[in-house]
Scaffold this motif. Structure first.
Motif, short mmCIF file in Angstrom:
data_model
loop_
_atom_site.label_atom_id
_atom_site.label_comp_id
_atom_site.label_asym_id
_atom_site.label_seq_id
_atom_site.Cartn_x
_atom_site.Cartn_y
_atom_site.Cartn_z
N LYS A 195 -3.86 -13.12 -2.09
CA LYS A 195 -3.30 -12.12 -1.18
C LYS A 195 -3.81 -12.47 0.21
O LYS A 195 -5.00 -12.40 0.47
CB LYS A 195 -3.79 -10.71 -1.54
CG LYS A 195 -3.19 -10.15 -2.79
CD LYS A 195 -3.45 -8.67 -2.93
CE LYS A 195 -4.87 -8.36 -3.28
NZ LYS A 195 -5.09 -6.94 -3.63
N HIS A 227 0.85 -1.20 0.00
CA HIS A 227 0.00 0.00 0.00
C HIS A 227 0.88 1.24 0.00
O HIS A 227 2.07 1.17 0.32
CB HIS A 227 -0.92 0.00 1.23
CG HIS A 227 -0.18 0.00 2.52
ND1 HIS A 227 0.25 -1.16 3.14
CD2 HIS A 227 0.24 1.01 3.32
CE1 HIS A 227 0.89 -0.88 4.26
NE2 HIS A 227 0.91 0.44 4.39
N LYS A 233 -3.54 3.44 0.09
CA LYS A 233 -4.10 2.90 -1.15
C LYS A 233 -3.32 1.65 -1.57
O LYS A 233 -2.09 1.65 -1.60
CB LYS A 233 -4.01 3.96 -2.26
CG LYS A 233 -4.62 3.51 -3.56
CD LYS A 233 -4.57 4.62 -4.60
CE LYS A 233 -5.16 4.13 -5.91
NZ LYS A 233 -5.10 5.15 -6.95
N PRO A 234 -4.03 0.54 -1.89
CA PRO A 234 -3.34 -0.68 -2.29
C PRO A 234 -2.47 -0.49 -3.53
O PRO A 234 -2.87 0.17 -4.49
CB PRO A 234 -4.47 -1.67 -2.58
CG PRO A 234 -5.66 -1.12 -1.87
CD PRO A 234 -5.49 0.37 -1.86
N THR A 235 -1.27 -1.08 -3.50
CA THR A 235 -0.39 -1.05 -4.67
C THR A 235 -0.51 -2.34 -5.47
O THR A 235 -0.10 -2.39 -6.63
CB THR A 235 1.08 -0.87 -4.23
OG1 THR A 235 1.41 -1.88 -3.27
CG2 THR A 235 1.28 0.51 -3.61
N TRP A 236 -1.05 -3.38 -4.88
CA TRP A 236 -1.37 -4.63 -5.57
C TRP A 236 -2.89 -4.71 -5.58
O TRP A 236 -3.51 -5.02 -4.58
CB TRP A 236 -0.74 -5.81 -4.86
CG TRP A 236 -1.06 -7.15 -5.47
CD1 TRP A 236 -1.63 -7.40 -6.68
CD2 TRP A 236 -0.82 -8.43 -4.87
NE1 TRP A 236 -1.76 -8.75 -6.89
CE2 TRP A 236 -1.26 -9.42 -5.80
CE3 TRP A 236 -0.26 -8.85 -3.67
CZ2 TRP A 236 -1.18 -10.78 -5.54
CZ3 TRP A 236 -0.17 -10.21 -3.42
CH2 TRP A 236 -0.62 -11.16 -4.34
N THR A 237 -3.49 -4.39 -6.71
CA THR A 237 -4.94 -4.26 -6.79
C THR A 237 -5.60 -5.57 -7.21
O THR A 237 -4.95 -6.48 -7.73
CB THR A 237 -5.31 -3.15 -7.79
OG1 THR A 237 -4.74 -3.45 -9.06
CG2 THR A 237 -4.80 -1.79 -7.31
N ASP A 250 -1.51 -7.75 4.25
CA ASP A 250 -0.61 -6.61 4.18
C ASP A 250 -0.76 -5.94 5.54
O ASP A 250 -1.58 -5.05 5.73
CB ASP A 250 -1.04 -5.68 3.04
CG ASP A 250 -0.24 -4.38 2.99
OD1 ASP A 250 0.85 -4.32 3.59
OD2 ASP A 250 -0.73 -3.42 2.34
#
Length: 197
Positions: A160, A134, A139-143, A163
């Motif tokens: 996933k 994130h 905000k998530p960086t792996w969507t 995190d």
């Protein structure tokens, strides 16, 4: 030999993935959670293997300890099938973090410990630390996800699992327990998990 033209925009993806006859990636998020990755078929000779690698031969769990100045960021995951093994690629921004790869009886959500409802014959848990998935704003960086359907030779899904507090978890759902290996690759940085069929 029959060849299919692939748009030039897809060529860098195939070079980075090191994947063979079928490659899948998680799509960018549109706000709604995605659970299935689109299939992309590259023009690589069927049965080819990255750099001539053979299937892995060990089921031994792996642990690599590492400290970094800043927590690396997980930006995505890709997967594809090769002759004799499946490959999962974890894309990173920053240094390669420490990691463990171990067999678990089921996948659970990091932090809460809640069971993740995904069926498989075996579960390989990859845990990266220190790492985040994130931005500083949360905000998530792996969507997408949290479950990405793979349906490869042995890898059924990539999940996933969390995190949380500087730890990023990735569960690999397998049809059956099999030998695996973890490779570190650079430029760009990424972790590669190969699992034998």
């Amino acid at each position: 030999m029959n060849r299919t033209l692939v748009p030039l925009a897809l060529v860098p993806l195939f070079l980075l993935a090191g994947c063979g006859s079928a490659t899948q990636t998680a799509p960018p998020s549109s706000g709604a959670p995605a659970t299935t990755a689109p299939v992309v078929t590259p023009t690589i000779t069927p049965g080819s293997t990255p750099a001539g690698l053979r299937p892995p031969t060990s089921t031994k769990e792996i642990e690599v300890e590492r400290t970094t100045v800043a927590s690396p960021t997980v930006t995505g995951a890709r997967f594809g099938r090769h002759q004799g093994f499946d490959r999962v690629v974890i894309d990173l921004a920053g240094d390669v973090p420490g990691y463990t790869a171990r067999w678990v009886p089921e996948l659970v959500q990091d932090g809460s410990g809640d069971r993740i409802d995904v069926k498989g014959g075996a579960y390989l848990q990859l845990t990266m630390s220190p790492a985040i998935a994130h931005t500083g704003a949360g905000k998530p960086t792996w969507t997408g996800g949290p479950i990405f359907q793979a349906q490869l030779g042995n890898v059924q899904s990539v999940v996933k699992t969390g995190d949380f507090e500087g730890v990023v978890g990735v569960g690999i759902v397998l049809d059956h327990r099999a030998p695996f290996r973890v490779l570190e690759q650079k430029s760009p940085n990424r972790l590669v998990i190969d699992v034998a069929h």
